[in-house]
Every structure is written in structure tokens, then in C-alpha cells.
Write an enzyme that holds these catalytic residues in place. Structure first.
Site, PDB file in Angstrom:
ATOM      1  N   HIS A   6     -82.259 -23.529  60.884  1.00 56.05           N
ATOM      2  CA  HIS A   6     -81.031 -23.302  60.699  1.00 56.05           C
ATOM      3  C   HIS A   6     -80.739 -21.833  60.545  1.00 56.05           C
ATOM      4  O   HIS A   6     -81.240 -21.153  59.318  1.00 56.05           O
ATOM      5  CB  HIS A   6     -80.347 -23.861  59.379  1.00 56.05           C
ATOM      6  CG  HIS A   6     -79.097 -23.958  59.070  1.00 56.05           C
ATOM      7  ND1 HIS A   6     -78.826 -23.256  57.789  1.00 56.05           N
ATOM      8  CD2 HIS A   6     -77.910 -24.027  60.003  1.00 56.05           C
ATOM      9  CE1 HIS A   6     -77.275 -23.253  57.758  1.00 56.05           C
ATOM     10  NE2 HIS A   6     -76.995 -23.605  59.059  1.00 56.05           N
ATOM     11  N   HIS A  47     -73.338 -14.722  60.668  1.00 55.43           N
ATOM     12  CA  HIS A  47     -72.721 -15.927  60.376  1.00 55.43           C
ATOM     13  C   HIS A  47     -71.300 -15.750  59.659  1.00 55.43           C
ATOM     14  O   HIS A  47     -70.397 -16.523  59.915  1.00 55.43           O
ATOM     15  CB  HIS A  47     -73.438 -16.644  59.134  1.00 55.43           C
ATOM     16  CG  HIS A  47     -72.734 -17.943  58.814  1.00 55.43           C
ATOM     17  ND1 HIS A  47     -71.725 -17.878  57.568  1.00 55.43           N
ATOM     18  CD2 HIS A  47     -72.841 -19.267  59.290  1.00 55.43           C
ATOM     19  CE1 HIS A  47     -71.554 -19.155  57.558  1.00 55.43           C
ATOM     20  NE2 HIS A  47     -72.011 -20.013  58.360  1.00 55.43           N
TER      21      HIS A  47
HETATM   22  O1  G3P Z   1     -74.470 -25.545  62.920  1.00 48.27           O
HETATM   23  C1  G3P Z   1     -74.796 -26.339  61.844  1.00 48.27           C
HETATM   24  C2  G3P Z   1     -74.425 -25.461  60.767  1.00 48.27           C
HETATM   25  O2  G3P Z   1     -74.764 -24.126  61.019  1.00 48.27           O
HETATM   26  C3  G3P Z   1     -72.751 -25.377  60.675  1.00 48.27           C
HETATM   27  O3  G3P Z   1     -72.363 -24.635  59.311  1.00 48.27           O
HETATM   28  O4  G3P Z   1     -71.446 -22.731  58.108  1.00 48.27           O
HETATM   29  O5  G3P Z   1     -73.971 -23.052  58.607  1.00 48.27           O
HETATM   30  O6  G3P Z   1     -72.680 -22.337  60.461  1.00 48.27           O
HETATM   31  P1  G3P Z   1     -72.527 -23.108  59.018  1.00 48.27           P
HETATM   32 MG    MG Z   2     -74.298 -22.202  61.993  1.00 50.10          MG
END
Ligand code: G3P
Ligand code: MG
Length: 231
Positions: A6, A47
Site C-alpha cells: 500500500h 496521495h
Molecule cells: O486503494 C486502496 C486504498 O489506497 C484506498 O484508500 O486513502 O489509502 O488511497 P487511500
Molecule cells: Mg490509495
């Protein structure tokens, strides 16, 4: 159950940087997830559109030129990467989940993928394109029906994963805080893959494995793999 790094191996390295992506490969993640915003026809891997949390800058990316943004420190001397740099880094090494954050990302993404196919021989079957903005996914499906789509949700809709079927998605990508067995069963019955974010705790890993989910997004890919293997 697959392990998707992630924002790269972001638990130990600065998120959404080339270093975090390289380390995700070192940690043998099955896939890497990253987030993109569009700026001046480029896709930037970051992000938040505000800079203060992940860089030594402030304000919004939209206040700066690409050249100015690439002077910023995104942690440990890393720069904010472009999606092009990341495609070059990881092509063929694992699959990649590109999460569209800005609502003007579809046109530059389509152009970039065509360029990657032509110049790098990039195989777009290694991609999963996801977004919380399902309108972007519908547009992408019209333009490039071959692309795999991941329909993101942070809720359990009243008709479960029906929205993902409607989008002709490959997967539904659900928040660990909400996902339950009924949702996973519904998605699987529709032929959808189920990926769950963000999963770093052993009890969650155990529960999701029991549900039969296909993959988890983890900030600590190696550690989560160890937990999974030892269960
Ligand atoms: O794509 C999964 C996750 O990354 C979605 O939430 O806020 O971490 O981008 P976020
Ligand atoms: Mg994400």
C-alpha cells in the site's frame, strides 16, 4: 491471498516514492498500489493534493509547476515520482494498482498507457485501475474495455457489490473497517475479486483469509506475509 504493498512498503519507507516501491519489490509483494493526481498532463504519484503531510512543501500541488514540485523532499531525499518513472521501475516485476485521485486523471492516464505500450512494451494486463470516483472508471471502461478496473468503496451499499458489476469491474476494493462476510460472498458470487485496504493487523488478516478475500493492501508487506504464512 495476495499482498499488495500500500503506497509501496510505506510502513517503513516514505509513501509513494521510488524507494518505497523498490522496497516493496525487495519484500516480494505481489503488487504495488499507488495514488495519482494529474498536473500539466503528467501524472504525479502522491496521495494528498496538499503537500505538507508527505513532503517539505506546503500548499497544494496545483499552486506549483512540475519542476518546482520535483525539487521537494518527499522523505529520505526522495522526490515525488511521476507515474512514468514508476512504470519504468516495476514493469514486469509485479502487478500495479493505480488509484485515480484527481477527477482529471483519465485523459493523461490513457495517453501515458499508450506511450508505455509503445515505448516500453508495457503490458497493461499487469494493471488494475481503481478509484472512489466511479464515473472515472465508467469513462475508462468505454475508452479502454481491456483494462481491469477496481471499484473502491468505504461502505457496504444496500445492494452490496452491485455497483462493481454495473461498472464491469474486475475487483471490488473495500475498507477493512466495513468489510464483512455478506459483502465478500455477494462479490464472489458476482465473479469479482475482493481486495481489502488497509490491513496490517494479524486478527484482520486471519478474518479476511477466512472470508476468502483475494488480496490485502498492507503498509508492511513482508510482515503481513509472515503473519499469513504462520496462520
Ligand atoms: O486503494 C486502496 C486504498 O489506497 C484506498 O484508500 O486513502 O489509502 O488511497 P487511500
Ligand atoms: Mg490509495
Amino acid at each position: 491471498m495476495q499482498i499488495i504493498a500500500h503506497r509501496g512498503a510505506s510502513g517503513e519507507f516514505p509513501e509513494n516514492t521510488l524507494l518505497a516501491f523498490e522496497q516493496a519489490l525487495v519484500q516480494k509483494a505481489d503488487a504495488i498500489e499507488l495514488d495519482v493526481f494529474a498536473l500539466q498532463d503528467e501524472l504525479l504519484v502522491i496521495h494528498d493534493h496538499h503537500l505538507h503531510r508527505t513532503t517539505n512543501g506546503s500548499g497544494s500541488i496545483y499552486q506549483y509547476s512540475l519542476a518546482q514540485l520535483q525539487q521537494l523532499d518527499a522523505g529520505r531525499g526522495q522526490r515525488i515520482p511521476t507515474l512514468w518513472q514508476v512504470l519504468k521501475l516495476i514493469q514486469g516485476k509485479c502487478w500495479l494498482n493505480i488509484e485515480l485521485k484527481g477527477d482529471d486523471t483519465v485523459v493523461p492516464l490513457l495517453a501515458l498507457l499508450t506511450k508505455a505500450e509503445q515505448q516500453l512494451g508495457f503490458d497493461c494486463q499487469q494493471l488494475l485501475i481503481s478509484s472512489f470516483n466511479h464515473h472515472l472508471l465508467a469513462t475508462l471502461k468505454r475508452e479502454r474495455p481491456d483494462l481491469k478496473l477496481g471499484a473502491l468503496t468505504a461502505s457496504i451499499p444496500i445492494d452490496y457489490a452491485a455497483f462493481a458489476s454495473q461498472l464491469q469491474a474486475y475487483s471490488v476494493n473495500c475498507d477493512v473497517s466495513f468489510v464483512n462476510k455478506a459483502f465478500v460472498d455477494d462479490a464472489k458470487a458476482r465473479g469479482l475479486k475482493v481486495f481489502v485496504y488497509t490491513v496490517d493487523q494479524a486478527d484482520d488478516i486471519q478474518r479476511l483469509k477466512a472470508y476468502g478475500v483475494d488480496g490485502i493492501f498492507s503498509n508492511f508487506p513482508a510482515r503481513s506475509r509472515t503473519v499469513l504464512t504462520n496462520q
